[in-house]
Scaffold this motif. Sequence first.
Motif, mmCIF file in Angstrom:
data_model
loop_
_atom_site.group_PDB
_atom_site.id
_atom_site.type_symbol
_atom_site.label_atom_id
_atom_site.label_comp_id
_atom_site.label_asym_id
_atom_site.label_seq_id
_atom_site.Cartn_x
_atom_site.Cartn_y
_atom_site.Cartn_z
ATOM 1 N N THR A 282 0.855 -1.186 0.000
ATOM 2 C CA THR A 282 0.000 0.000 0.000
ATOM 3 C C THR A 282 0.894 1.240 0.000
ATOM 4 N N TRP A 283 0.937 1.925 -1.124
ATOM 5 C CA TRP A 283 1.736 3.143 -1.296
ATOM 6 C C TRP A 283 3.204 2.919 -0.937
ATOM 7 N N SER A 284 3.764 1.839 -1.468
ATOM 8 C CA SER A 284 5.170 1.524 -1.204
ATOM 9 C C SER A 284 5.968 1.306 -2.483
ATOM 10 N N LEU A 285 5.337 0.800 -3.543
ATOM 11 C CA LEU A 285 6.064 0.560 -4.788
ATOM 12 C C LEU A 285 6.627 1.854 -5.363
ATOM 13 N N CYS A 286 6.022 2.972 -4.993
ATOM 14 C CA CYS A 286 6.483 4.271 -5.483
ATOM 15 C C CYS A 286 7.812 4.681 -4.856
ATOM 16 N N THR A 287 8.197 4.041 -3.763
ATOM 17 C CA THR A 287 9.362 4.483 -2.997
ATOM 18 C C THR A 287 10.509 3.481 -3.010
ATOM 19 N N ILE A 288 10.236 2.214 -3.226
ATOM 20 C CA ILE A 288 11.285 1.193 -3.201
ATOM 21 C C ILE A 288 12.369 1.556 -4.211
ATOM 22 N N ASP B 187 14.998 -0.119 -5.623
ATOM 23 C CA ASP B 187 15.190 -1.116 -6.675
ATOM 24 C C ASP B 187 13.863 -1.846 -6.890
ATOM 25 N N LEU B 188 12.952 -1.201 -7.597
ATOM 26 C CA LEU B 188 11.633 -1.778 -7.759
ATOM 27 C C LEU B 188 11.670 -3.027 -8.635
ATOM 28 N N ASP B 189 12.493 -3.035 -9.664
ATOM 29 C CA ASP B 189 12.594 -4.232 -10.494
ATOM 30 C C ASP B 189 13.040 -5.428 -9.662
ATOM 31 N N GLY B 190 14.033 -5.208 -8.793
ATOM 32 C CA GLY B 190 14.506 -6.279 -7.937
ATOM 33 C C GLY B 190 13.440 -6.734 -6.960
ATOM 34 N N ALA B 191 12.668 -5.781 -6.423
ATOM 35 C CA ALA B 191 11.612 -6.121 -5.476
ATOM 36 C C ALA B 191 10.513 -6.935 -6.160
ATOM 37 N N LEU B 192 10.129 -6.547 -7.376
ATOM 38 C CA LEU B 192 9.092 -7.293 -8.091
ATOM 39 C C LEU B 192 9.568 -8.696 -8.451
ATOM 40 N N ALA B 193 10.851 -8.833 -8.762
ATOM 41 C CA ALA B 193 11.395 -10.170 -9.018
ATOM 42 C C ALA B 193 11.322 -11.029 -7.760
ATOM 43 N N GLU B 194 11.564 -10.417 -6.606
ATOM 44 C CA GLU B 194 11.466 -11.144 -5.347
ATOM 45 C C GLU B 194 10.016 -11.530 -5.037
ATOM 46 N N VAL B 195 9.094 -10.627 -5.323
ATOM 47 C CA VAL B 195 7.681 -10.949 -5.121
ATOM 48 C C VAL B 195 7.306 -12.174 -5.938
ATOM 49 N N ARG B 196 7.718 -12.189 -7.179
ATOM 50 C CA ARG B 196 7.393 -13.339 -8.033
ATOM 51 C C ARG B 196 8.060 -14.612 -7.516
ATOM 52 N N ARG B 197 9.254 -14.491 -7.007
ATOM 53 C CA ARG B 197 9.978 -15.668 -6.520
ATOM 54 C C ARG B 197 9.309 -16.285 -5.299
ATOM 55 N N VAL B 198 8.841 -15.447 -4.366
ATOM 56 C CA VAL B 198 8.355 -15.979 -3.088
ATOM 57 C C VAL B 198 6.873 -16.347 -3.104
ATOM 58 N N LEU B 199 6.117 -15.892 -4.110
ATOM 59 C CA LEU B 199 4.693 -16.215 -4.176
ATOM 60 C C LEU B 199 4.485 -17.687 -4.517
ATOM 61 N N LEU C 266 1.554 0.086 -13.088
ATOM 62 C CA LEU C 266 0.939 -1.044 -13.781
ATOM 63 C C LEU C 266 1.872 -1.604 -14.854
ATOM 64 N N GLY C 267 2.527 -0.727 -15.584
ATOM 65 C CA GLY C 267 3.465 -1.175 -16.610
ATOM 66 C C GLY C 267 4.649 -1.918 -16.023
ATOM 67 N N LEU C 268 5.146 -1.446 -14.893
ATOM 68 C CA LEU C 268 6.286 -2.088 -14.256
ATOM 69 C C LEU C 268 5.914 -3.456 -13.701
ATOM 70 N N VAL C 269 4.723 -3.556 -13.113
ATOM 71 C CA VAL C 269 4.276 -4.857 -12.589
ATOM 72 C C VAL C 269 4.088 -5.845 -13.742
#
Length: 211
Positions: free
Chosen positions: A109-115, A117-129, A173-176
Amino acid sequence: MTGPRQWWTDRVVPRLVDRSLDDRLAGPWREQVCGHACGVVLELGFGSGRTLPFYPDSVTRVLAVDPSDLAWEMAADRLTASRMPVERVSQDAASLPLAPESVDTVVSTWSLCTIPDLDGALAEVRRVLRPGGSFRFVEHALAASPRMARVQRAIQPVWGRVAGGCHVDRDILGLVRGAGFEVDTAHEGYLDAVTSPASWFVMGSATPGSS
């Protein structure tokens, strides 16, 4: 010695975020994002724990990620009142000490705008789901209006310094989608009648694509 900019980021920004995203404004959005979470939840940008009352009984555990020690301290009362265990597992969303496919729901919630290394964080999200898990989010993002998008890009250098690294010019949305997720968008537009650079909100859920 901590400089003025670091002091502002560490000691002031967490309080400003907590106040500006209080339940009067953010509560209905948190309810929609958190209300369908289940099982083990990984929350990016846990902050002061304002999401905790919105998690349903189907949530068994919350794994918190947040860089701010002050925000974690501010969460103390909510942590005590929480019916489910909450553990702070990392300060860096791009480096999670979690096994692959180990969480059922990821919430932001209102965090992707601040991370940073967002690309790295999204890769981690995909890995752990886990298979069948969902990534649920609400964020402010780059507006669809070209005129507002130009304003957002123009103010970003100053905005980012004042707002602790927050970006109002990220195409969330594009980044996700670019990170390999299929996105179901529940909302994309201005917050009610407010048309400011930080009021273009996107909310939805995402699942890892097949590739």
